[in-house]
Design a protein around this motif. Structure first.
Motif, PDB file in Angstrom:
ATOM      1  N   ALA A 283      10.000   5.608   0.559  1.00  0.00           N
ATOM      2  CA  ALA A 283       9.637   5.010  -0.730  1.00  0.00           C
ATOM      3  C   ALA A 283       9.575   6.078  -1.816  1.00  0.00           C
ATOM      4  CB  ALA A 283       8.295   4.288  -0.615  1.00  0.00           C
ATOM      5  N   PHE A 284       9.081   7.267  -1.482  1.00  0.00           N
ATOM      6  CA  PHE A 284       9.039   8.360  -2.458  1.00  0.00           C
ATOM      7  C   PHE A 284      10.448   8.698  -2.937  1.00  0.00           C
ATOM      8  CE2 PHE A 284       9.259  12.763  -3.770  1.00  0.00           C
ATOM      9  CZ  PHE A 284       8.128  12.929  -4.554  1.00  0.00           C
ATOM     10  N   ALA A 285      11.421   8.673  -2.018  1.00  0.00           N
ATOM     11  CA  ALA A 285      12.804   9.024  -2.357  1.00  0.00           C
ATOM     12  C   ALA A 285      13.541   7.914  -3.083  1.00  0.00           C
ATOM     13  CB  ALA A 285      13.572   9.405  -1.087  1.00  0.00           C
ATOM     14  N   GLY A 286      12.914   6.733  -3.224  1.00  0.00           N
ATOM     15  CA  GLY A 286      13.536   5.640  -3.954  1.00  0.00           C
ATOM     16  C   GLY A 286      14.236   4.615  -3.091  1.00  0.00           C
ATOM     17  N   VAL A 287      14.032   4.659  -1.790  1.00  0.00           N
ATOM     18  CA  VAL A 287      14.643   3.694  -0.880  1.00  0.00           C
ATOM     19  C   VAL A 287      13.937   2.342  -1.002  1.00  0.00           C
ATOM     20  CG1 VAL A 287      14.995   3.132   1.574  1.00  0.00           C
ATOM     21  CG2 VAL A 287      15.421   5.455   0.741  1.00  0.00           C
ATOM     22  N   ASP A 288      14.691   1.263  -0.900  1.00  0.00           N
ATOM     23  CA  ASP A 288      14.128  -0.090  -0.894  1.00  0.00           C
ATOM     24  C   ASP A 288      13.561  -0.361   0.500  1.00  0.00           C
ATOM     25  OD1 ASP A 288      13.501  -2.772  -1.002  1.00  0.00           O
ATOM     26  OD2 ASP A 288      15.441  -3.412  -1.804  1.00  0.00           O
TER      27      ASP A 288
ATOM     28  N   SER B 279      -5.198  17.306  -4.110  1.00  0.00           N
ATOM     29  CA  SER B 279      -4.620  16.070  -4.634  1.00  0.00           C
ATOM     30  C   SER B 279      -3.124  15.964  -4.338  1.00  0.00           C
ATOM     31  CB  SER B 279      -4.855  15.991  -6.144  1.00  0.00           C
ATOM     32  OG  SER B 279      -4.094  16.969  -6.840  1.00  0.00           O
ATOM     33  N   ARG B 280      -2.567  17.036  -3.808  1.00  0.00           N
ATOM     34  CA  ARG B 280      -1.141  17.070  -3.476  1.00  0.00           C
ATOM     35  C   ARG B 280      -0.893  17.007  -1.971  1.00  0.00           C
ATOM     36  NH1 ARG B 280       1.921  19.602  -7.766  1.00  0.00           N
ATOM     37  NH2 ARG B 280       0.572  20.031  -9.567  1.00  0.00           N
ATOM     38  N   ILE B 281      -1.928  16.693  -1.210  1.00  0.00           N
ATOM     39  CA  ILE B 281      -1.816  16.708   0.253  1.00  0.00           C
ATOM     40  C   ILE B 281      -2.110  15.319   0.811  1.00  0.00           C
ATOM     41  CG2 ILE B 281      -2.768  17.631   2.398  1.00  0.00           C
ATOM     42  CD1 ILE B 281      -3.421  20.201   0.841  1.00  0.00           C
ATOM     43  N   VAL B 282      -1.187  14.846   1.656  1.00  0.00           N
ATOM     44  CA  VAL B 282      -1.362  13.601   2.405  1.00  0.00           C
ATOM     45  C   VAL B 282      -1.263  13.948   3.882  1.00  0.00           C
ATOM     46  CG1 VAL B 282      -0.447  11.293   2.868  1.00  0.00           C
ATOM     47  CG2 VAL B 282      -0.315  12.246   0.562  1.00  0.00           C
ATOM     48  N   CYS B 283      -2.068  13.303   4.696  1.00  0.00           N
ATOM     49  CA  CYS B 283      -1.978  13.479   6.149  1.00  0.00           C
ATOM     50  C   CYS B 283      -1.869  12.109   6.801  1.00  0.00           C
ATOM     51  CB  CYS B 283      -3.197  14.210   6.700  1.00  0.00           C
ATOM     52  SG  CYS B 283      -3.372  15.905   6.092  1.00  0.00           S
TER      53      CYS B 283
ATOM     54  N   GLN C 125       0.832  -1.206   0.000  1.00  0.00           N
ATOM     55  CA  GLN C 125       0.000   0.000   0.000  1.00  0.00           C
ATOM     56  C   GLN C 125       0.868   1.258   0.000  1.00  0.00           C
ATOM     57  OE1 GLN C 125      -2.484  -0.435   3.452  1.00  0.00           O
ATOM     58  NE2 GLN C 125      -3.717  -2.093   2.562  1.00  0.00           N
ATOM     59  N   VAL C 126       1.903   1.239   0.812  1.00  0.00           N
ATOM     60  CA  VAL C 126       2.822   2.381   0.879  1.00  0.00           C
ATOM     61  C   VAL C 126       3.507   2.592  -0.471  1.00  0.00           C
ATOM     62  CG1 VAL C 126       5.009   3.177   1.877  1.00  0.00           C
ATOM     63  CG2 VAL C 126       3.212   2.258   3.366  1.00  0.00           C
ATOM     64  N   GLU C 127       3.972   1.514  -1.070  1.00  0.00           N
ATOM     65  CA  GLU C 127       4.649   1.615  -2.370  1.00  0.00           C
ATOM     66  C   GLU C 127       3.713   2.153  -3.450  1.00  0.00           C
ATOM     67  OE1 GLU C 127       8.018  -1.926  -2.061  1.00  0.00           O
ATOM     68  OE2 GLU C 127       5.963  -2.436  -2.648  1.00  0.00           O
ATOM     69  N   ALA C 128       2.464   1.721  -3.411  1.00  0.00           N
ATOM     70  CA  ALA C 128       1.505   2.180  -4.416  1.00  0.00           C
ATOM     71  C   ALA C 128       1.235   3.675  -4.259  1.00  0.00           C
ATOM     72  CB  ALA C 128       0.204   1.385  -4.301  1.00  0.00           C
ATOM     73  N   LEU C 129       1.062   4.122  -3.028  1.00  0.00           N
ATOM     74  CA  LEU C 129       0.835   5.550  -2.791  1.00  0.00           C
ATOM     75  C   LEU C 129       2.067   6.357  -3.185  1.00  0.00           C
ATOM     76  CD1 LEU C 129      -0.736   7.966  -1.771  1.00  0.00           C
ATOM     77  CD2 LEU C 129      -0.068   7.343   0.580  1.00  0.00           C
ATOM     78  N   ALA C 130       3.238   5.871  -2.828  1.00  0.00           N
ATOM     79  CA  ALA C 130       4.480   6.570  -3.193  1.00  0.00           C
ATOM     80  C   ALA C 130       4.605   6.685  -4.714  1.00  0.00           C
ATOM     81  CB  ALA C 130       5.682   5.848  -2.609  1.00  0.00           C
ATOM     82  N   ALA C 131       4.240   5.635  -5.432  1.00  0.00           N
ATOM     83  CA  ALA C 131       4.319   5.661  -6.896  1.00  0.00           C
ATOM     84  C   ALA C 131       3.387   6.715  -7.472  1.00  0.00           C
ATOM     85  CB  ALA C 131       3.991   4.287  -7.457  1.00  0.00           C
ATOM     86  N   ARG C 132       2.182   6.832  -6.906  1.00  0.00           N
ATOM     87  CA  ARG C 132       1.250   7.848  -7.385  1.00  0.00           C
ATOM     88  C   ARG C 132       1.780   9.252  -7.120  1.00  0.00           C
ATOM     89  NH1 ARG C 132      -2.614   4.617  -4.750  1.00  0.00           N
ATOM     90  NH2 ARG C 132      -3.135   6.281  -3.257  1.00  0.00           N
TER      91      ARG C 132
END
Length: 428
Positions: free
Chosen positions: A212-217, A166-170, A59-66
């Motif tokens: 994940a957004f920054a590209g970390v595994d 659409s650019r805000i996450v909490c 779920q985290v990876e999918a959100l980070a990808a978006r």
């Protein structure tokens, strides 16, 4: 792997004393490995899989990808435990400008009330596509709350309310006012785990999302933590082979011997932000009831030329714990050329800075160990797996150490005291 080297422990605390204390207090280890019922509401971090399951990571990876498709800059709005672990991991992995892959960077807000610094944050965002992530467990802390308003309004002024939303996450507690705001205004909402205090959230989506957004595994990070958990919580294993337990005992014996400061020292500047995470972890967890080693840090070799004199010849109230990396990584070699002018540094001809730095580390530890106990926490290398191990090692050690000291590892009454006075001043 991660291990505790006790070779340089001998001043004021000995390995023999650690083993003796282990036998006397082994019930503490057993209780903490199982997780004490009285702390059930704060032990969500103890089993990594509870908040970093394969499903949650996906779920985290999918959100980070978006978010990566939408923006090149992720602003992590949070203070203390809400940003320290992500910042520590990115710096330790050698990230420059907050980006591991060179295209998607993480920057920070919500950790200051300085107008000068907040203006700098806004100026730095100009020319970038930005998303913001407000991390606030109870959404009452002033620093993230005020920065969230500032940056939310900045986004709206540039994109309008609909696009800004659409650019805000909490990231907050389900049922909180922050979730209500997200539902009302269309912001993405993620869960801040209720049974995990901020300083113990390193392996939850609080930090996994920006990483994940920054590209970390993040899968490798979590895998390392799971492996460390399996080792440290193995009730059938010999306590003598449990490095977190022995480190916690070293800290308690240091306290009993009259030492009042623990200095986390390292020869790799990449651990600068990790040391800030460590300071919060132990400072908030143990510093209460008039007890607790004061957690501080030293970035060597630079601070050998400032703090080094005090550490060597000062009041001798310091436990100096070294953090050491045993194997060089891909970017850890830089060889000096041969002599071109008579600079009197000919002994460095062909030397690798990795080896020069190690020589400085070895000499400093040997010198300091003449008067101070100097345990060393050793990592094979710096990568996501070992950082996951290191985060879990310190969190579990902190739990053990606070229990040995007789304080609650999971509250922070001193922080609440200053907040109350501050809110009164501001008219809340």
């Amino acid at each position: 792997m991660l291990r505790l080297n006790e070779t340089y422990l001998g001043a004021r605390v000995t390995s023999t004393e650690v083993s003796r204390a282990s036998s006397a207090h082994v019930d503490v280890l057993a209780r903490c490995q199982a997780g004490e019922a009285r702390h059930a509401g704060s032990l969500g971090w103890l089993h990594v899989g509870d908040w970093a399951s394969d499903e949650k990571i996906a779920q985290v990876e999918a959100l980070a990808a978006r978010l990566r498709e939408r923006a090149d800059t992720f602003v992590l709005i949070g203070v203390g435990g809400s940003n320290n672990a992500a910042r520590a991991a990115l710096a330790a992995l050698g990230v420059r400008d907050g980006s591991l892959d060179g295209t998607h960077r993480v920057t920070y807000a919500g950790n200051t009330l300085s107008a000068f610094e907040l203006r700098r944050v806004l100026e730095d965002l100009e020319g970038h596509e930005v998303v913001i992530d407000c991390v606030a467990k109870n959404f009452e802390t002033l620093e993230p709350g005020s920065s969230f308003r500032l940056l939310r309004q900045w986004l709206v002024s540039r994109h309008g309310e609909k696009d800004a939303a659409s650019r805000i996450v909490c990231c907050g507690t389900p049922g909180s006012h922050l979730e209500d705001l997200c539902r009302e205004h269309g912001y993405e909402f993620t869960t801040f785990p209720e049974p995990v205090g901020g300083r113990y959230t390193a392996l939850t989506e609080v930090h996994l999302l920006p990483l994940a957004f920054a590209g970390v595994d993040v899968r490798a990070l979590v895998a390392g933590a799971r492996a460390e958990e399996a080792r440290l919580r193995d009730a059938a294993a010999d306590p003598a082979d449990n490095p977190a337990w022995r480190y916690a005992l070293v800290r308690r014996l240091a306290w009993d011997a009259g030492l009042r400061v623990e200095l986390l020292s390292f020869f790799e500047p990449r651990f600068r932000w990790f040391s800030k995470w460590y300071e919060q972890l132990f400072g908030e967890s143990e510093g209460k009831d008039g007890r607790g080693l004061f957690p501080a840090s030293a970035e060597y070799s630079e601070e050998l030329h400032s703090l080094g004199q005090y550490v060597q010849d000062g009041t001798h109230q310091i436990l100096e714990t070294f953090l050491d990396v045993l194997e060089p990584g891909a970017g850890d070699s830089l060889v000096l050329g041969g002599q071109d002018i008579d600079d009197r540094f000919g002994y460095l001809d062909g030397a690798d800075f990795w080896d020069v730095n190690k020589a400085s580390f070895s000499a400093s530890r040997s010198a300091h160990a003449r008067t101070l106990p100097c345990p060393t926490i050793e990592l094979d290398r710096v990568d996501e797996e070992h950082l996951g191990r290191l985060f879990y090692f310190f969190m579990f050690s902190c739990y053990l150490s606070a229990e040995l000291l007789g304080v609650n590892p999971f509250d922070q009454p001193g922080v609440e005291a200053y907040k109350q006075l501050m809110f009164e001043t501001l008219g809340k």
